[in-house]
Design a protein around this motif. Structure first.
Motif, PDB file in Angstrom:
ATOM      1  N   LYS A 101       0.831  -1.200   0.000  1.00  0.00           N
ATOM      2  CA  LYS A 101       0.000   0.000   0.000  1.00  0.00           C
ATOM      3  C   LYS A 101       0.870   1.257   0.000  1.00  0.00           C
ATOM      4  O   LYS A 101       1.956   1.264   0.551  1.00  0.00           O
ATOM      5  CB  LYS A 101      -0.910  -0.002   1.228  1.00  0.00           C
ATOM      6  N   GLU A 102       0.360   2.273  -0.626  1.00  0.00           N
ATOM      7  CA  GLU A 102       1.055   3.558  -0.728  1.00  0.00           C
ATOM      8  C   GLU A 102       2.309   3.482  -1.593  1.00  0.00           C
ATOM      9  O   GLU A 102       3.099   4.419  -1.632  1.00  0.00           O
ATOM     10  CB  GLU A 102       1.435   4.099   0.662  1.00  0.00           C
ATOM     11  N   GLU A 103       2.498   2.337  -2.291  1.00  0.00           N
ATOM     12  CA  GLU A 103       3.629   2.208  -3.207  1.00  0.00           C
ATOM     13  C   GLU A 103       3.110   1.931  -4.610  1.00  0.00           C
ATOM     14  O   GLU A 103       1.936   1.605  -4.819  1.00  0.00           O
ATOM     15  CB  GLU A 103       4.558   1.078  -2.734  1.00  0.00           C
ATOM     16  N   LYS A 104       4.010   2.017  -5.579  1.00  0.00           N
ATOM     17  CA  LYS A 104       3.625   1.771  -6.968  1.00  0.00           C
ATOM     18  C   LYS A 104       3.634   0.271  -7.243  1.00  0.00           C
ATOM     19  O   LYS A 104       4.633  -0.395  -7.012  1.00  0.00           O
ATOM     20  CB  LYS A 104       4.578   2.505  -7.915  1.00  0.00           C
ATOM     21  N   VAL A 149      10.671  -4.422 -17.149  1.00  0.00           N
ATOM     22  CA  VAL A 149      11.997  -3.877 -16.849  1.00  0.00           C
ATOM     23  C   VAL A 149      11.902  -2.396 -16.514  1.00  0.00           C
ATOM     24  O   VAL A 149      12.507  -1.912 -15.542  1.00  0.00           O
ATOM     25  CB  VAL A 149      12.958  -4.107 -18.032  1.00  0.00           C
ATOM     26  N   ASN A 150      11.140  -1.662 -17.300  1.00  0.00           N
ATOM     27  CA  ASN A 150      11.000  -0.227 -17.079  1.00  0.00           C
ATOM     28  C   ASN A 150      10.293   0.075 -15.752  1.00  0.00           C
ATOM     29  O   ASN A 150      10.657   1.033 -15.050  1.00  0.00           O
ATOM     30  CB  ASN A 150      10.241   0.420 -18.234  1.00  0.00           C
ATOM     31  N   LYS A 151       9.297  -0.723 -15.415  1.00  0.00           N
ATOM     32  CA  LYS A 151       8.588  -0.509 -14.148  1.00  0.00           C
ATOM     33  C   LYS A 151       9.503  -0.785 -12.958  1.00  0.00           C
ATOM     34  O   LYS A 151       9.477  -0.060 -11.956  1.00  0.00           O
ATOM     35  CB  LYS A 151       7.348  -1.402 -14.081  1.00  0.00           C
ATOM     36  N   LEU A 152      10.295  -1.835 -13.051  1.00  0.00           N
ATOM     37  CA  LEU A 152      11.225  -2.142 -11.966  1.00  0.00           C
ATOM     38  C   LEU A 152      12.239  -1.016 -11.787  1.00  0.00           C
ATOM     39  O   LEU A 152      12.576  -0.633 -10.654  1.00  0.00           O
ATOM     40  CB  LEU A 152      11.938  -3.465 -12.238  1.00  0.00           C
ATOM     41  N   LYS A 153      12.718  -0.469 -12.909  1.00  0.00           N
ATOM     42  CA  LYS A 153      13.650   0.657 -12.839  1.00  0.00           C
ATOM     43  C   LYS A 153      12.998   1.880 -12.202  1.00  0.00           C
ATOM     44  O   LYS A 153      13.680   2.686 -11.544  1.00  0.00           O
ATOM     45  CB  LYS A 153      14.156   1.013 -14.236  1.00  0.00           C
ATOM     46  N   ALA A 154      11.683   2.007 -12.394  1.00  0.00           N
ATOM     47  CA  ALA A 154      10.962   3.156 -11.849  1.00  0.00           C
ATOM     48  C   ALA A 154      10.525   2.938 -10.398  1.00  0.00           C
ATOM     49  O   ALA A 154       9.814   3.781  -9.838  1.00  0.00           O
ATOM     50  CB  ALA A 154       9.738   3.453 -12.726  1.00  0.00           C
ATOM     51  N   GLY A 155      10.929   1.805  -9.801  1.00  0.00           N
ATOM     52  CA  GLY A 155      10.629   1.576  -8.395  1.00  0.00           C
ATOM     53  C   GLY A 155       9.318   0.879  -8.110  1.00  0.00           C
ATOM     54  O   GLY A 155       8.854   0.855  -6.967  1.00  0.00           O
ATOM     55  N   TYR A 156       8.678   0.295  -9.139  1.00  0.00           N
ATOM     56  CA  TYR A 156       7.421  -0.433  -8.943  1.00  0.00           C
ATOM     57  C   TYR A 156       7.685  -1.796  -8.301  1.00  0.00           C
ATOM     58  O   TYR A 156       8.743  -2.399  -8.478  1.00  0.00           O
ATOM     59  CB  TYR A 156       6.737  -0.676 -10.283  1.00  0.00           C
ATOM     60  N   ARG A 182      11.742  -6.524  -5.684  1.00  0.00           N
ATOM     61  CA  ARG A 182      10.431  -5.968  -6.020  1.00  0.00           C
ATOM     62  C   ARG A 182       9.670  -6.803  -7.050  1.00  0.00           C
ATOM     63  O   ARG A 182       8.554  -6.454  -7.412  1.00  0.00           O
ATOM     64  CB  ARG A 182      10.592  -4.532  -6.539  1.00  0.00           C
ATOM     65  N   LEU A 183      10.275  -7.877  -7.511  1.00  0.00           N
ATOM     66  CA  LEU A 183       9.646  -8.726  -8.523  1.00  0.00           C
ATOM     67  C   LEU A 183       9.274 -10.077  -7.929  1.00  0.00           C
ATOM     68  O   LEU A 183      10.087 -10.715  -7.260  1.00  0.00           O
ATOM     69  CB  LEU A 183      10.598  -8.940  -9.703  1.00  0.00           C
ATOM     70  N   ILE A 184       8.046 -10.525  -8.201  1.00  0.00           N
ATOM     71  CA  ILE A 184       7.663 -11.885  -7.878  1.00  0.00           C
ATOM     72  C   ILE A 184       6.995 -12.487  -9.108  1.00  0.00           C
ATOM     73  O   ILE A 184       6.208 -11.816  -9.795  1.00  0.00           O
ATOM     74  CB  ILE A 184       6.737 -11.952  -6.641  1.00  0.00           C
ATOM     75  N   THR A 185       7.352 -13.718  -9.421  1.00  0.00           N
ATOM     76  CA  THR A 185       6.850 -14.351 -10.633  1.00  0.00           C
ATOM     77  C   THR A 185       5.921 -15.509 -10.290  1.00  0.00           C
ATOM     78  O   THR A 185       6.133 -16.235  -9.316  1.00  0.00           O
ATOM     79  CB  THR A 185       8.001 -14.860 -11.513  1.00  0.00           C
TER      80      THR A 185
END
Length: 413
Positions: A101-104, A149-156, A182-185
């Motif tokens: 919550k409160e995160e991207k 990749v772009n979302k991970l770079k942006a802190g998502y 920040r990634l889960i598959t």
């Protein structure tokens, strides 16, 4: 020229397409399947596509000793009803939003629109329903890996779901950066991917303009065991077909329009590639409440297990891997002898030589053609039995794996 996967092993994941920075890899179609073609004029032989291809450069799998096996379902009864089995993916996706919550946050999965399946990304919790339920034809993944990749770079925080080969493709593109916290598959246990023609033939047979769902517990019976049939538009209304009359499932279960790589799957092994593995939990004894659908939830590393145990939108219970492999052979093998069938070995030639009606009868496994097909089916069943026996011996002999033989997983949910 780069060395990419051959047609026999290419999964159509399109990781090579997404990683190319010079527009040298084009998406093409051969015999109704997605492949790629390298444009030698644009290719600079940088080798990025070879590194991204999970066939040419195999990705690391999880260690089986870290695995835990659960059964479960979404706590929200409507989400469970809308799902193909227990709604575990939907429940996990909601839990993923809640835990950050409160995160991207972004969740990626397959979406069915206008009789086509493609991977999309949603950033609002209310849009998770766009990714719910099973799809049984090849998904267009062009561009989605770059988006992740772009979302991970942006802190998502990103949850990526797909077939095991698509998860492997994402890892291939990420390379050494795959361990991003920040990634889960999430992978679904795949029985093989049918090409688009399987659905097109089905809709043509019924003169239907649209498929609503590949599996639907909302139309007619709500029993999970009997949900494996399509709901299509007939005379302007939804119509759930019976399994006996469903041409799509006749084609799908016959494997003749699957990719060749699906009969040689590199990812249908007990060591799984994704953080979390989901499937129908076939093989359970089914009390009445289970009839609404039960998902197999296999966590393949500590990060995944911590997430599943803390997920607030799913209910889970401990189960044994032996129960799971009893009902889900594609957890441990993907080999099929159907790859030697003439319709699979030479699909283009067979399409030219055979009249449409005869080809359709063969694809839908109608007698007497089913007798010939049965040879490949029986051989595959014997192979599955052999692989299961071999796996059971391995589990019983290795002390690190014995916890998987019972439903007493350490730290169960």
């Amino acid at each position: 020229m780069p060395r990419l996967a051959s047609d026999k092993y290419c999964t159509g994941c399109l990781a090579c397409h997404d990683t190319c920075r010079h527009n040298a890899i084009q998406v093409i179609e051969k015999n109704g399947m997605t492949y790629v073609n390298v444009d030698s004029k644009n290719c600079v032989e940088c080798g990025l596509c070879e590194k991204a291809c999970p066939i040419v450069t195999p990705v690391r799998k999880n260690e089986l000793a870290q695995a835990h096996v659960y059964g479960g379902w979404a706590k929200d009864e409507q989400e469970r009803l809308d799902a193909a089995s227990g709604g575990a993916f939907t429940g996990l996706a909601h839990s993923f939003f809640h835990s950050h919550k409160e995160e991207k946050v972004a969740v990626v999965g397959a979406n069915l629109t206008n009789n086509r399946v493609s991977h999309i990304m949603v950033e609002r919790e209310e849009d998770i329903s766009l990714l719910a339920n099973s799809k049984y034809i090849q998904s267009n993944t062009a561009g989605i890996y770059k988006d992740v990749v772009n979302k991970l770079k942006a802190g998502y925080w990103v949850m990526f779901s797909g077939c095991p080969c698509q998860v492997a493709a994402l890892y291939g593109l990420l390379g050494s950066k795959r361990n991003n916290e920040r990634l889960i598959t999430v992978e679904v246990v795949c029985h093989g991917i049918a090409c688009q023609e399987a659905l097109d033939l089905h809709l043509k047979y019924y003169q239907s303009p649209r498929i609503y769902s590949f599996r639907d517990k909302r139309q007619g019976t709500q029993d999970w065991k009997y949900s494996q049939c399509t709901t299509i538009e007939v005379n302007g209304k939804p119509c759930k077909l019976s399994r006996e009359k469903d041409m799509f499932y006749a084609i799908y279960s016959g494997w003749l329009l699957d990719r060749r790589s699906c009969s040689n799957c590199r990812y249908a092994s007990i060591e799984r590639v994704a953080d979390i593995t989901l499937a129908d939990f076939w093989g359970l004894s089914i009390p009445d409440y289970y009839k609404q659908g039960v998902s197999l939830i296999m966590t393949n590393n500590d990060k995944a297990n911590d997430f599943v145990k803390s997920a607030d939108d799913i209910y889970v219970f401990d189960e044994a891997l032996t129960t799971a492999i009893g009902g889900n052979p594609h957890l441990f093998t993907g080999y099929k002898f159907i790859q030697y069938h003439p319709m699979v070995l030479a699909p283009g030639l067979m399409k030219k030589l055979l009249p449409d009606k005869l080809r359709f009868a063969i694809l839908t496994n109608r007698m007497p053609h089913k007798l010939f097909w049965a040879v490949f089916k029986v051989a595959t069943m014997l192979h599955i039995k052999y692989k299961r026996t071999k796996l059971m011996k391995r589990l019983s002999k290795d002390q690190r794996l014995r916890h998987l033989l019972t439903n007493a997983n350490t730290g169960g949910g």
